[in-house]
Design a protein around this motif. Structure first.
Motif, PDB file in Angstrom:
ATOM      1  N   ASP A  90      97.302  66.656   1.943  1.00  0.00           N
ATOM      2  CA  ASP A  90      96.062  66.281   2.669  1.00  0.00           C
ATOM      3  C   ASP A  90      96.465  67.325   3.804  1.00  0.00           C
ATOM      4  OD1 ASP A  90      95.332  64.975   1.014  1.00  0.00           O
ATOM      5  OD2 ASP A  90      95.883  62.892   2.061  1.00  0.00           O
ATOM      6  N   VAL A  91      95.553  67.805   4.462  1.00  0.00           N
ATOM      7  CA  VAL A  91      95.585  68.236   6.117  1.00  0.00           C
ATOM      8  C   VAL A  91      95.646  66.956   7.064  1.00  0.00           C
ATOM      9  CG1 VAL A  91      94.781  69.637   7.563  1.00  0.00           C
ATOM     10  CG2 VAL A  91      95.282  70.261   4.837  1.00  0.00           C
ATOM     11  N   ILE A  92      96.463  66.702   7.921  1.00  0.00           N
ATOM     12  CA  ILE A  92      96.206  65.184   8.754  1.00  0.00           C
ATOM     13  C   ILE A  92      96.404  65.826   9.980  1.00  0.00           C
ATOM     14  CG2 ILE A  92      96.852  64.090   6.997  1.00  0.00           C
ATOM     15  CD1 ILE A  92      99.649  64.078   8.023  1.00  0.00           C
ATOM     16  N   ASP A  93      96.731  67.027  11.100  1.00  0.00           N
ATOM     17  CA  ASP A  93      96.448  67.378  12.356  1.00  0.00           C
ATOM     18  C   ASP A  93      95.601  69.023  12.021  1.00  0.00           C
ATOM     19  OD1 ASP A  93      96.085  66.535  14.713  1.00  0.00           O
ATOM     20  OD2 ASP A  93      97.890  67.052  15.227  1.00  0.00           O
ATOM     21  N   VAL A  94      95.027  69.003  13.061  1.00  0.00           N
ATOM     22  CA  VAL A  94      94.880  70.554  13.534  1.00  0.00           C
ATOM     23  C   VAL A  94      94.952  71.010  14.711  1.00  0.00           C
ATOM     24  CG1 VAL A  94      93.847  71.308  11.355  1.00  0.00           C
ATOM     25  CG2 VAL A  94      92.046  70.411  13.385  1.00  0.00           C
ATOM     26  N   ALA A  95      95.339  71.978  15.053  1.00  0.00           N
ATOM     27  CA  ALA A  95      95.392  72.762  16.626  1.00  0.00           C
ATOM     28  C   ALA A  95      94.572  73.975  17.100  1.00  0.00           C
ATOM     29  CB  ALA A  95      96.792  72.526  17.829  1.00  0.00           C
ATOM     30  N   TRP A  96      94.024  74.237  17.937  1.00  0.00           N
ATOM     31  CA  TRP A  96      94.063  75.321  18.744  1.00  0.00           C
ATOM     32  C   TRP A  96      94.629  75.838  19.528  1.00  0.00           C
ATOM     33  CZ3 TRP A  96      90.003  77.970  15.794  1.00  0.00           C
ATOM     34  CH2 TRP A  96      88.767  77.668  15.423  1.00  0.00           C
ATOM     35  N   SER A  97      95.300  77.368  19.763  1.00  0.00           N
ATOM     36  CA  SER A  97      95.606  78.013  20.750  1.00  0.00           C
ATOM     37  C   SER A  97      94.545  78.748  21.459  1.00  0.00           C
ATOM     38  CB  SER A  97      96.373  79.141  20.184  1.00  0.00           C
ATOM     39  OG  SER A  97      95.826  80.234  20.351  1.00  0.00           O
ATOM     40  N   LYS A  98      94.180  78.911  22.719  1.00  0.00           N
ATOM     41  CA  LYS A  98      93.671  79.335  23.526  1.00  0.00           C
ATOM     42  C   LYS A  98      92.554  81.384  22.845  1.00  0.00           C
ATOM     43  CE  LYS A  98      96.456  78.613  26.946  1.00  0.00           C
ATOM     44  NZ  LYS A  98      97.087  78.792  27.730  1.00  0.00           N
ATOM     45  N   SER A  99      94.346  81.455  21.939  1.00  0.00           N
ATOM     46  CA  SER A  99      94.023  83.268  21.278  1.00  0.00           C
ATOM     47  C   SER A  99      92.911  82.682  19.955  1.00  0.00           C
ATOM     48  CB  SER A  99      94.693  84.237  21.719  1.00  0.00           C
ATOM     49  OG  SER A  99      95.947  83.258  21.039  1.00  0.00           O
ATOM     50  N   ASN A 100      92.507  81.541  19.894  1.00  0.00           N
ATOM     51  CA  ASN A 100      91.790  80.771  18.311  1.00  0.00           C
ATOM     52  C   ASN A 100      92.722  80.849  17.134  1.00  0.00           C
ATOM     53  OD1 ASN A 100      89.306  80.658  18.830  1.00  0.00           O
ATOM     54  ND2 ASN A 100      88.508  82.546  19.149  1.00  0.00           N
ATOM     55  N   PHE A 101      93.927  81.289  17.296  1.00  0.00           N
ATOM     56  CA  PHE A 101      94.961  80.654  16.353  1.00  0.00           C
ATOM     57  C   PHE A 101      94.523  78.949  16.403  1.00  0.00           C
ATOM     58  CE2 PHE A 101      97.370  84.900  18.357  1.00  0.00           C
ATOM     59  CZ  PHE A 101      97.763  85.042  16.797  1.00  0.00           C
ATOM     60  N   ILE A 102      95.139  78.779  14.771  1.00  0.00           N
ATOM     61  CA  ILE A 102      95.635  77.691  14.238  1.00  0.00           C
ATOM     62  C   ILE A 102      96.266  76.952  13.900  1.00  0.00           C
ATOM     63  CG2 ILE A 102      93.900  75.967  12.661  1.00  0.00           C
ATOM     64  CD1 ILE A 102      91.535  77.885  12.786  1.00  0.00           C
ATOM     65  N   LEU A 103      96.839  75.997  13.503  1.00  0.00           N
ATOM     66  CA  LEU A 103      97.859  75.340  13.225  1.00  0.00           C
ATOM     67  C   LEU A 103      97.729  73.998  12.795  1.00  0.00           C
ATOM     68  CD1 LEU A 103     100.452  74.974  16.230  1.00  0.00           C
ATOM     69  CD2 LEU A 103     100.386  76.219  13.967  1.00  0.00           C
ATOM     70  N   SER A 104      98.060  74.220  11.339  1.00  0.00           N
ATOM     71  CA  SER A 104      97.749  72.824  10.437  1.00  0.00           C
ATOM     72  C   SER A 104      98.888  71.866   9.556  1.00  0.00           C
ATOM     73  CB  SER A 104      96.643  73.539   9.353  1.00  0.00           C
ATOM     74  OG  SER A 104      97.203  73.961   8.439  1.00  0.00           O
ATOM     75  N   ILE A 122      99.068  83.237   8.233  1.00  0.00           N
ATOM     76  CA  ILE A 122      99.833  84.002   8.349  1.00  0.00           C
ATOM     77  C   ILE A 122     101.898  83.640   8.473  1.00  0.00           C
ATOM     78  CG2 ILE A 122     100.578  85.016  10.849  1.00  0.00           C
ATOM     79  CD1 ILE A 122      98.130  84.911  12.575  1.00  0.00           C
ATOM     80  N   HIS A 123     101.591  82.571   8.804  1.00  0.00           N
ATOM     81  CA  HIS A 123     102.839  81.786   8.589  1.00  0.00           C
ATOM     82  C   HIS A 123     102.891  80.728   8.076  1.00  0.00           C
ATOM     83  CE1 HIS A 123     107.136  82.971   8.934  1.00  0.00           C
ATOM     84  NE2 HIS A 123     107.733  81.298   9.406  1.00  0.00           N
ATOM     85  N   LEU A 124     103.612  80.785   7.671  1.00  0.00           N
ATOM     86  CA  LEU A 124     104.578  78.892   7.042  1.00  0.00           C
ATOM     87  C   LEU A 124     105.559  78.446   7.645  1.00  0.00           C
ATOM     88  CD1 LEU A 124     103.490  76.303   4.656  1.00  0.00           C
ATOM     89  CD2 LEU A 124     104.926  77.995   3.387  1.00  0.00           C
ATOM     90  N   PHE A 125     105.645  77.129   8.301  1.00  0.00           N
ATOM     91  CA  PHE A 125     106.377  76.082   9.108  1.00  0.00           C
ATOM     92  C   PHE A 125     107.529  75.013   8.514  1.00  0.00           C
ATOM     93  CE2 PHE A 125     104.660  78.792  11.757  1.00  0.00           C
ATOM     94  CZ  PHE A 125     105.329  79.579  12.728  1.00  0.00           C
ATOM     95  N   ARG A 126     108.426  75.509   7.271  1.00  0.00           N
ATOM     96  CA  ARG A 126     108.826  73.904   6.344  1.00  0.00           C
ATOM     97  C   ARG A 126     109.788  73.172   7.127  1.00  0.00           C
ATOM     98  NH1 ARG A 126     107.444  75.309   1.268  1.00  0.00           N
ATOM     99  NH2 ARG A 126     107.632  77.434   0.923  1.00  0.00           N
ATOM    100  N   HIS A 127     109.381  71.693   6.727  1.00  0.00           N
ATOM    101  CA  HIS A 127     109.649  70.736   7.285  1.00  0.00           C
ATOM    102  C   HIS A 127     110.057  69.611   6.618  1.00  0.00           C
ATOM    103  CE1 HIS A 127     107.045  71.971  10.305  1.00  0.00           C
ATOM    104  NE2 HIS A 127     107.684  70.802  11.139  1.00  0.00           N
ATOM    105  N   PRO A 128     111.797  69.127   6.940  1.00  0.00           N
ATOM    106  CA  PRO A 128     112.290  67.933   5.703  1.00  0.00           C
ATOM    107  C   PRO A 128     111.006  66.701   5.405  1.00  0.00           C
ATOM    108  CG  PRO A 128     112.459  67.395   7.383  1.00  0.00           C
ATOM    109  CD  PRO A 128     112.149  68.932   7.804  1.00  0.00           C
TER     110      PRO A 128
END
Length: 156
Positions: A90-104, A122-128
């Protein structure tokens, strides 16, 4: 969530996808967040201020068929602009940057970075652990912060 320029809405959900929808420019004004020129009395973004005739369901096939006859009246395009696949839960949060990047942020313990003009991650950021929240820095949007079930905030 609505993009800062007011052109898109980004959604995430149980299907593990991040979906970007385009907003009809004649219906949405970013400056005052008003619909079709009508402004809310209290200045809030309360969608309940709009009448039921302005409501639109995007995921209903029947509703989409009936909306095709009045396509110019759609607030949100019924066909996704982008569908990003890459999360495994499940994707539980998203965010926009001013330059139209998206984080999920996802239950799969990752955060993905997307650019609305590109079709792939573009990139994947792993968490524990499960990532519950994500947001860009309000001034320097090359930085972002994540919240995780391990009780830590991370600045990237």
């Amino acid at each position: 969530k609505v993009s800062p320029d007011g052109k898109y809405i980004c959604t995430g959900g149980q299907d593990s996808k991040v979906v970007v929808w385009s907003i009809g420019s004649s219906h949405y004004n970013v400056k005052n967040r008003s619909h079709s020129g009508h402004s809310s009395m209290n200045g809030s973004d309360d969608l309940d201020a709009y009448s039921n005739e302005d409501s639109q369901s995007i995921d209903s096939k029947e509703n989409t068929k009936s909306n095709n006859t009045s396509k110019s009246n759609n607030i949100v395009n019924t066909t996704p602009y982008r569908v990003y696949e890459g999360h495994t839960a499940d994707v539980i949060d998203v965010a926009w940057s001013k330059s139209n990047f998206i984080l999920s942020a996802s239950v799969d313990q990752t955060v993905s970075l997307w650019l609305v003009s590109r079709n792939e991650r573009i990139h994947l950021f792993r968490h524990p652990d499960i990532v519950t929240s994500v947001d860009f820095h309000p001034i320097h949007d090359r930085y972002f912060i994540t919240g995780c079930f391990d009780k830590r905030l991370r600045l990237w």
